[in-house]
Motif scaffolding. Sequence first.
Motif, PDB file in Angstrom:
ATOM      1  N   THR A  85     -28.851  57.172 -62.065  1.00 62.71           N
ATOM      2  CA  THR A  85     -28.371  56.396 -63.119  1.00 62.71           C
ATOM      3  C   THR A  85     -26.734  57.123 -63.046  1.00 62.71           C
ATOM      4  OG1 THR A  85     -28.937  58.535 -64.303  1.00 62.71           O
ATOM      5  CG2 THR A  85     -30.166  56.660 -64.415  1.00 62.71           C
ATOM      6  N   VAL A  86     -26.298  58.272 -62.471  1.00 67.29           N
ATOM      7  CA  VAL A  86     -24.923  58.413 -62.680  1.00 67.29           C
ATOM      8  C   VAL A  86     -24.202  58.151 -61.429  1.00 67.29           C
ATOM      9  CG1 VAL A  86     -23.245  60.329 -63.279  1.00 67.29           C
ATOM     10  CG2 VAL A  86     -25.429  60.121 -64.633  1.00 67.29           C
ATOM     11  N   GLY A  87     -24.740  58.066 -60.496  1.00 70.33           N
ATOM     12  CA  GLY A  87     -24.012  58.178 -59.122  1.00 70.33           C
ATOM     13  C   GLY A  87     -23.464  56.538 -59.197  1.00 70.33           C
ATOM     14  N   ASP A  88     -22.837  56.324 -57.893  1.00 67.27           N
ATOM     15  CA  ASP A  88     -22.100  54.967 -57.453  1.00 67.27           C
ATOM     16  C   ASP A  88     -23.273  54.014 -57.259  1.00 67.27           C
ATOM     17  OD1 ASP A  88     -19.710  56.158 -57.853  1.00 67.27           O
ATOM     18  OD2 ASP A  88     -19.651  56.706 -55.893  1.00 67.27           O
ATOM     19  N   ASN A  89     -24.509  54.379 -56.718  1.00 72.89           N
ATOM     20  CA  ASN A  89     -25.360  53.523 -56.340  1.00 72.89           C
ATOM     21  C   ASN A  89     -26.437  53.390 -57.269  1.00 72.89           C
ATOM     22  OD1 ASN A  89     -26.864  51.661 -54.871  1.00 72.89           O
ATOM     23  ND2 ASN A  89     -26.702  52.454 -52.906  1.00 72.89           N
ATOM     24  N   ILE A  92     -31.880  51.442 -57.065  1.00 73.39           N
ATOM     25  CA  ILE A  92     -33.399  51.679 -57.388  1.00 73.39           C
ATOM     26  C   ILE A  92     -33.873  51.374 -58.938  1.00 73.39           C
ATOM     27  CG2 ILE A  92     -35.239  53.371 -57.448  1.00 73.39           C
ATOM     28  CD1 ILE A  92     -34.105  54.570 -54.806  1.00 73.39           C
ATOM     29  N   LEU A  93     -32.835  52.074 -59.847  1.00 76.73           N
ATOM     30  CA  LEU A  93     -32.994  51.884 -61.239  1.00 76.73           C
ATOM     31  C   LEU A  93     -32.657  50.235 -61.677  1.00 76.73           C
ATOM     32  CD1 LEU A  93     -33.516  53.126 -64.220  1.00 76.73           C
ATOM     33  CD2 LEU A  93     -30.926  53.321 -64.129  1.00 76.73           C
ATOM     34  N   ALA A  94     -31.811  49.743 -61.257  1.00 76.63           N
ATOM     35  CA  ALA A  94     -31.475  48.263 -61.488  1.00 76.63           C
ATOM     36  C   ALA A  94     -32.580  47.490 -61.002  1.00 76.63           C
ATOM     37  CB  ALA A  94     -30.107  47.832 -60.887  1.00 76.63           C
ATOM     38  N   GLY A  95     -33.044  47.564 -59.721  1.00 78.42           N
ATOM     39  CA  GLY A  95     -34.221  46.924 -59.183  1.00 78.42           C
ATOM     40  C   GLY A  95     -35.649  47.032 -59.991  1.00 78.42           C
ATOM     41  N   ILE A  96     -35.747  48.189 -60.258  1.00 79.86           N
ATOM     42  CA  ILE A  96     -37.068  48.420 -60.992  1.00 79.86           C
ATOM     43  C   ILE A  96     -37.035  47.846 -62.564  1.00 79.86           C
ATOM     44  CG2 ILE A  96     -38.810  50.129 -62.145  1.00 79.86           C
ATOM     45  CD1 ILE A  96     -38.087  51.831 -59.759  1.00 79.86           C
ATOM     46  N   LEU A  97     -36.000  47.935 -63.141  1.00 77.88           N
ATOM     47  CA  LEU A  97     -35.721  47.516 -64.566  1.00 77.88           C
ATOM     48  C   LEU A  97     -35.594  45.903 -64.351  1.00 77.88           C
ATOM     49  CD1 LEU A  97     -33.335  50.047 -66.239  1.00 77.88           C
ATOM     50  CD2 LEU A  97     -35.566  49.617 -66.765  1.00 77.88           C
ATOM     51  N   ALA A  98     -35.282  45.334 -63.364  1.00 75.33           N
ATOM     52  CA  ALA A  98     -35.202  44.064 -63.238  1.00 75.33           C
ATOM     53  C   ALA A  98     -36.639  43.330 -62.998  1.00 75.33           C
ATOM     54  CB  ALA A  98     -34.304  43.405 -61.934  1.00 75.33           C
ATOM     55  N   ILE A  99     -37.224  43.898 -62.259  1.00 74.89           N
ATOM     56  CA  ILE A  99     -38.673  43.596 -62.204  1.00 74.89           C
ATOM     57  C   ILE A  99     -39.458  43.938 -63.722  1.00 74.89           C
ATOM     58  CG2 ILE A  99     -40.997  43.973 -61.087  1.00 74.89           C
ATOM     59  CD1 ILE A  99     -39.247  44.436 -58.346  1.00 74.89           C
ATOM     60  N   ALA A 104     -35.304  40.542 -70.260  1.00 67.63           N
ATOM     61  CA  ALA A 104     -34.400  41.050 -71.235  1.00 67.63           C
ATOM     62  C   ALA A 104     -33.005  41.403 -70.763  1.00 67.63           C
ATOM     63  CB  ALA A 104     -34.895  42.330 -71.984  1.00 67.63           C
ATOM     64  N   GLY A 105     -32.764  41.485 -69.413  1.00 68.45           N
ATOM     65  CA  GLY A 105     -31.402  41.571 -68.821  1.00 68.45           C
ATOM     66  C   GLY A 105     -30.949  42.863 -68.725  1.00 68.45           C
ATOM     67  N   ILE A 106     -31.860  43.888 -69.087  1.00 65.29           N
ATOM     68  CA  ILE A 106     -31.494  45.436 -69.167  1.00 65.29           C
ATOM     69  C   ILE A 106     -30.818  45.591 -67.480  1.00 65.29           C
ATOM     70  CG2 ILE A 106     -32.388  47.754 -69.118  1.00 65.29           C
ATOM     71  CD1 ILE A 106     -32.782  45.897 -71.843  1.00 65.29           C
ATOM     72  N   HIS A 107     -31.208  45.199 -66.776  1.00 66.84           N
ATOM     73  CA  HIS A 107     -30.849  45.376 -65.336  1.00 66.84           C
ATOM     74  C   HIS A 107     -29.063  45.216 -65.241  1.00 66.84           C
ATOM     75  CE1 HIS A 107     -32.232  41.403 -65.009  1.00 66.84           C
ATOM     76  NE2 HIS A 107     -31.227  41.204 -63.896  1.00 66.84           N
ATOM     77  N   LYS A 108     -28.751  44.281 -65.788  1.00 63.32           N
ATOM     78  CA  LYS A 108     -27.474  43.628 -66.011  1.00 63.32           C
ATOM     79  C   LYS A 108     -26.601  44.681 -66.773  1.00 63.32           C
ATOM     80  CE  LYS A 108     -27.900  39.532 -64.006  1.00 63.32           C
ATOM     81  NZ  LYS A 108     -27.501  39.182 -62.802  1.00 63.32           N
ATOM     82  N   PHE A 109     -27.215  45.296 -67.855  1.00 65.03           N
ATOM     83  CA  PHE A 109     -26.283  46.104 -68.591  1.00 65.03           C
ATOM     84  C   PHE A 109     -26.235  47.355 -67.647  1.00 65.03           C
ATOM     85  CE2 PHE A 109     -28.222  43.787 -72.172  1.00 65.03           C
ATOM     86  CZ  PHE A 109     -26.994  43.363 -72.801  1.00 65.03           C
ATOM     87  N   ILE A 110     -27.148  47.826 -66.789  1.00 63.45           N
ATOM     88  CA  ILE A 110     -27.258  49.001 -66.035  1.00 63.45           C
ATOM     89  C   ILE A 110     -25.813  48.879 -65.068  1.00 63.45           C
ATOM     90  CG2 ILE A 110     -28.287  50.178 -64.218  1.00 63.45           C
ATOM     91  CD1 ILE A 110     -29.519  50.993 -66.932  1.00 63.45           C
ATOM     92  N   LEU A 111     -25.695  47.607 -64.538  1.00 63.08           N
ATOM     93  CA  LEU A 111     -24.872  47.196 -63.347  1.00 63.08           C
ATOM     94  C   LEU A 111     -23.615  47.232 -63.947  1.00 63.08           C
ATOM     95  CD1 LEU A 111     -26.936  45.105 -61.050  1.00 63.08           C
ATOM     96  CD2 LEU A 111     -26.233  47.525 -60.656  1.00 63.08           C
ATOM     97  N   LEU A 121     -30.386  38.260 -72.573  1.00 60.96           N
ATOM     98  CA  LEU A 121     -31.237  38.701 -73.741  1.00 60.96           C
ATOM     99  C   LEU A 121     -31.100  37.456 -74.970  1.00 60.96           C
ATOM    100  CD1 LEU A 121     -32.505  41.245 -75.023  1.00 60.96           C
ATOM    101  CD2 LEU A 121     -30.314  41.653 -75.863  1.00 60.96           C
ATOM    102  N   VAL A 122     -30.098  36.845 -74.956  1.00 58.36           N
ATOM    103  CA  VAL A 122     -30.102  35.719 -76.263  1.00 58.36           C
ATOM    104  C   VAL A 122     -31.115  34.749 -75.773  1.00 58.36           C
ATOM    105  CG1 VAL A 122     -28.755  33.957 -76.949  1.00 58.36           C
ATOM    106  CG2 VAL A 122     -27.736  36.373 -77.161  1.00 58.36           C
ATOM    107  N   ILE A 123     -31.175  34.300 -74.332  1.00 61.14           N
ATOM    108  CA  ILE A 123     -32.086  33.079 -74.052  1.00 61.14           C
ATOM    109  C   ILE A 123     -33.703  33.850 -74.175  1.00 61.14           C
ATOM    110  CG2 ILE A 123     -32.930  31.775 -72.046  1.00 61.14           C
ATOM    111  CD1 ILE A 123     -29.936  31.738 -71.104  1.00 61.14           C
ATOM    112  N   SER A 124     -33.777  34.911 -74.020  1.00 59.48           N
ATOM    113  CA  SER A 124     -35.113  35.381 -74.046  1.00 59.48           C
ATOM    114  C   SER A 124     -35.424  35.537 -75.506  1.00 59.48           C
ATOM    115  CB  SER A 124     -35.186  36.824 -73.529  1.00 59.48           C
ATOM    116  OG  SER A 124     -35.068  36.848 -72.191  1.00 59.48           O
ATOM    117  N   THR A 125     -34.615  35.659 -76.209  1.00 60.99           N
ATOM    118  CA  THR A 125     -35.093  35.768 -77.810  1.00 60.99           C
ATOM    119  C   THR A 125     -35.157  34.496 -78.153  1.00 60.99           C
ATOM    120  OG1 THR A 125     -33.481  37.791 -78.052  1.00 60.99           O
ATOM    121  CG2 THR A 125     -34.234  36.818 -80.253  1.00 60.99           C
TER     122      THR A 125
END
Length: 174
Positions: A85-89, A92-99, A104-111, A121-125
């Motif tokens: 989560t803290v490193g430059d890359n 893995i976190l973005a990929g798993i959250l995207a799947i 909800a677009g959580i992976h977008k916020f992570i990146l 998030l708005v389109i999903s709501t």
Amino acid sequence: MAKDKKDLGDQAEDAFDKAKKKAGELADEASEMSEEAKARAKEFGEKAKQKANEFGAEAEEAASGFKDEAKKTAEEFSDGFKSVTVGDNKKILAGILAIVLGWAGIHKFILGYQKEGIIMLVISTIGMVLSCVGIGVFLLWATGMIGLVEGIIYLTKSDEDFYNTYQVGRKPWF
């Protein structure tokens, strides 16, 4: 007859004396048994106390070992989580959250893509609100598919490609 009464009285007195003597013997024997039982109970109590102390020491030693192992495991987990989560890359976190939570677009916020994350998030709501009309189901399906595809793309790219494309190059979609 008087003699018979006297003989009966003597016999009764003898029987009483014998019973009294036997009761005394039984009382002495019961007292001895009581003292013996007290001694055994005291000995048993001492042995139980000793065993409890030994068990307590063993339990304390085992708990100390468990505590050290748990602390070591927690530190390893913390280091691993920080590297993801803290490193430059953050591949893995973005990929798993995207799947898992791609709709909800959580992976977008992570990146770091707040605008794109808010859009998803708005389109999903809106899709959830309109799901009873029918078009909402399509909106939810579309955002879910976008998240799934992006998650697969993130996880199949090499670490270097992912870093250069999505974190340095800032490519927000696919």
